[in-house]
Write an enzyme that holds these catalytic residues in place. Structure first.
Site, mmCIF file in Angstrom:
data_model
loop_
_atom_site.group_PDB
_atom_site.id
_atom_site.type_symbol
_atom_site.label_atom_id
_atom_site.label_comp_id
_atom_site.label_asym_id
_atom_site.label_seq_id
_atom_site.Cartn_x
_atom_site.Cartn_y
_atom_site.Cartn_z
ATOM 1 N N ASP A 14 0.847 -1.200 0.000
ATOM 2 C CA ASP A 14 0.000 0.000 0.000
ATOM 3 C C ASP A 14 0.880 1.247 0.000
ATOM 4 O O ASP A 14 1.710 1.427 0.904
ATOM 5 C CB ASP A 14 -0.912 0.019 1.236
ATOM 6 C CG ASP A 14 -2.022 -1.010 1.178
ATOM 7 O OD1 ASP A 14 -2.193 -1.655 0.122
ATOM 8 O OD2 ASP A 14 -2.740 -1.153 2.191
ATOM 9 N N GLY A 42 -6.507 -9.878 1.564
ATOM 10 C CA GLY A 42 -6.203 -11.223 2.041
ATOM 11 C C GLY A 42 -5.216 -11.211 3.184
ATOM 12 O O GLY A 42 -5.466 -11.771 4.260
ATOM 13 N N ALA A 43 -4.077 -10.559 2.962
ATOM 14 C CA ALA A 43 -3.036 -10.548 3.995
ATOM 15 C C ALA A 43 -3.491 -9.756 5.218
ATOM 16 O O ALA A 43 -3.159 -10.119 6.349
ATOM 17 C CB ALA A 43 -1.745 -9.973 3.422
ATOM 18 N N ASN A 182 -20.597 -5.221 3.070
ATOM 19 C CA ASN A 182 -21.044 -3.946 3.638
ATOM 20 C C ASN A 182 -22.398 -3.589 3.002
ATOM 21 O O ASN A 182 -22.918 -4.339 2.162
ATOM 22 C CB ASN A 182 -19.986 -2.857 3.464
ATOM 23 C CG ASN A 182 -19.694 -2.537 2.001
ATOM 24 O OD1 ASN A 182 -20.536 -2.768 1.127
ATOM 25 N ND2 ASN A 182 -18.518 -2.008 1.737
ATOM 26 N N GLY A 204 -20.635 -0.243 9.191
ATOM 27 C CA GLY A 204 -19.644 0.711 9.682
ATOM 28 C C GLY A 204 -19.874 1.048 11.139
ATOM 29 O O GLY A 204 -19.982 0.156 11.987
ATOM 30 N N GLY A 232 -12.587 -3.294 7.778
ATOM 31 C CA GLY A 232 -13.396 -4.448 7.371
ATOM 32 C C GLY A 232 -12.568 -5.728 7.347
ATOM 33 O O GLY A 232 -13.078 -6.816 7.632
ATOM 34 N N ASP A 233 -11.301 -5.589 7.017
ATOM 35 C CA ASP A 233 -10.430 -6.775 6.985
ATOM 36 C C ASP A 233 -10.152 -7.282 8.401
ATOM 37 O O ASP A 233 -10.128 -8.497 8.639
ATOM 38 C CB ASP A 233 -9.110 -6.439 6.281
ATOM 39 C CG ASP A 233 -9.333 -6.037 4.835
ATOM 40 O OD1 ASP A 233 -10.316 -6.504 4.234
ATOM 41 O OD2 ASP A 233 -8.523 -5.243 4.321
ATOM 42 N N ALA A 263 -9.276 -1.104 14.656
ATOM 43 C CA ALA A 263 -8.494 -0.863 13.434
ATOM 44 C C ALA A 263 -8.578 0.580 12.945
ATOM 45 O O ALA A 263 -7.658 1.048 12.263
ATOM 46 C CB ALA A 263 -8.957 -1.817 12.337
#
Ligand code: RIB
Length: 276
Positions: A14, A42-43, A182, A204, A232-233, A263
């Site tokens: 990122d 994924g990670a 969502n 949210g 969300g992850d 998070a």
């Protein structure tokens, strides 16, 4: 007995900058800093599941480059098995360009790179009845589809996070327990006519509902919300870890909501996300 969490999904580098406000189409604004952080749905989910105490194996693809090597080391250091993350020659590791504004809202452009070349790993045949498969939609849909069917055939629970939204074969939606979406993705799923075995919708800061079970979000004061990227992850990863240890739905959903709230208090999609 606790099961394992197998995550099939993306790994991204990122590239993140901060802006006062997002640019309008055709407009240029100045960003403050450029950070190179660990990301990819994924990670991010694998890291969250491992932090929640699960035994995690990651399946996906990186490029034969510094970003890919750094990412594999990072995951290994966190105790995540990466034998199923393949290095794809001639492709860069996936990247995401992320802009976060002063309201902590982000916009994200994903350049899939090696993620688009992820393949089904035969080790998924090792999934057992106590294990959980967790997938999102940043790797080829054929891989997601076959992974979910493999999990189902082997008696494992398959959690399908339909993000970013794409249509999946109805039988794959039907075996997911739950599909996690969502509000926006939920409308697209409803329009598709496909019906999940169970449906978990996140709202949210308003909480989440899993079939008949509705729980409020853990409140985070506005001035403590730093960055919503990856919330969300974190939710999905912790949900998978809880279900792998056989927590009931309510306990698992509470833990996932708490993880999503935690998070948003840190910048980047993962805690300590610097990719060195
Ligand atoms: O969900 C957040 C993630 O989406 C980021 O880490 C980015 O890489 C994209 O995959």
């Amino acid at each position: 007995m606790s099961g394992r969490v197998f995550v099939v999904g993306s790994l991204n580098v990122d590239l993140v900058t901060q802006v006062e406000r997002h640019p309008k189409p055709g407009e240029t604004v100045l960003g403050d800093g450029l950070r190179r952080l660990a990301g990819g749905k994924g990670a991010n989910q694998a890291v969250a599941a491992a932090a929640a105490g699960a035994e995690v194996a990651m399946f996906g693809a990186v490029g034969d480059d510094d970003g890919g090597r750094a990412y594999l080391k990072r995951l290994r250091d966190k105790g995540i098995e990466v034998v199923g993350v393949h290095t794809v020659a001639g492709q860069p590791t996936g990247h995401a360009l992320i802009v976060v504004d002063d309201e902590a809202e982000n916009s994200i452009v994903v350049i899939p790179g090696a993620n688009a070349h992820a393949e089904l790993d035969p080790r998924l045949e090792e999934l057992g009845a106590h294990d959980v498969l967790l997938v999102q939609l940043e790797v080829p849909l054929e891989v997601v589809t076959r992974a979910a069917r493999t999990a189902y055939d082997r008696g494992a629970r398959a959690i399908v996070n339909m993000a970013p939204y794409a249509a999946l074969p109805p039988d794959v939606v039907a075996l997911a327990d739950p599909v996690v979406v969502n509000e926006h993705e939920a409308m697209l799923l409803a329009d598709s006519g496909a019906v999940p075995r169970s449906l978990l919708v996140t709202f949210g800061s308003k909480g989440a509902t899993w079939d008949g079970l509705t729980l409020p979000a853990v409140v985070v004061p506005a001035d403590e919300v730093v960055d919503t990227t990856g919330a969300g992850d974190a939710f999905c990863g912790v949900l998978a870890a809880a279900l792998a240890r056989d927590d009931d739905r309510e306990v698992a959903l509470r833990k996932a909501l708490a993880a999503g709230a935690a998070a948003v208090r840190h910048s980047g999609a993962q805690p300590d996300p610097e990719l060195t």
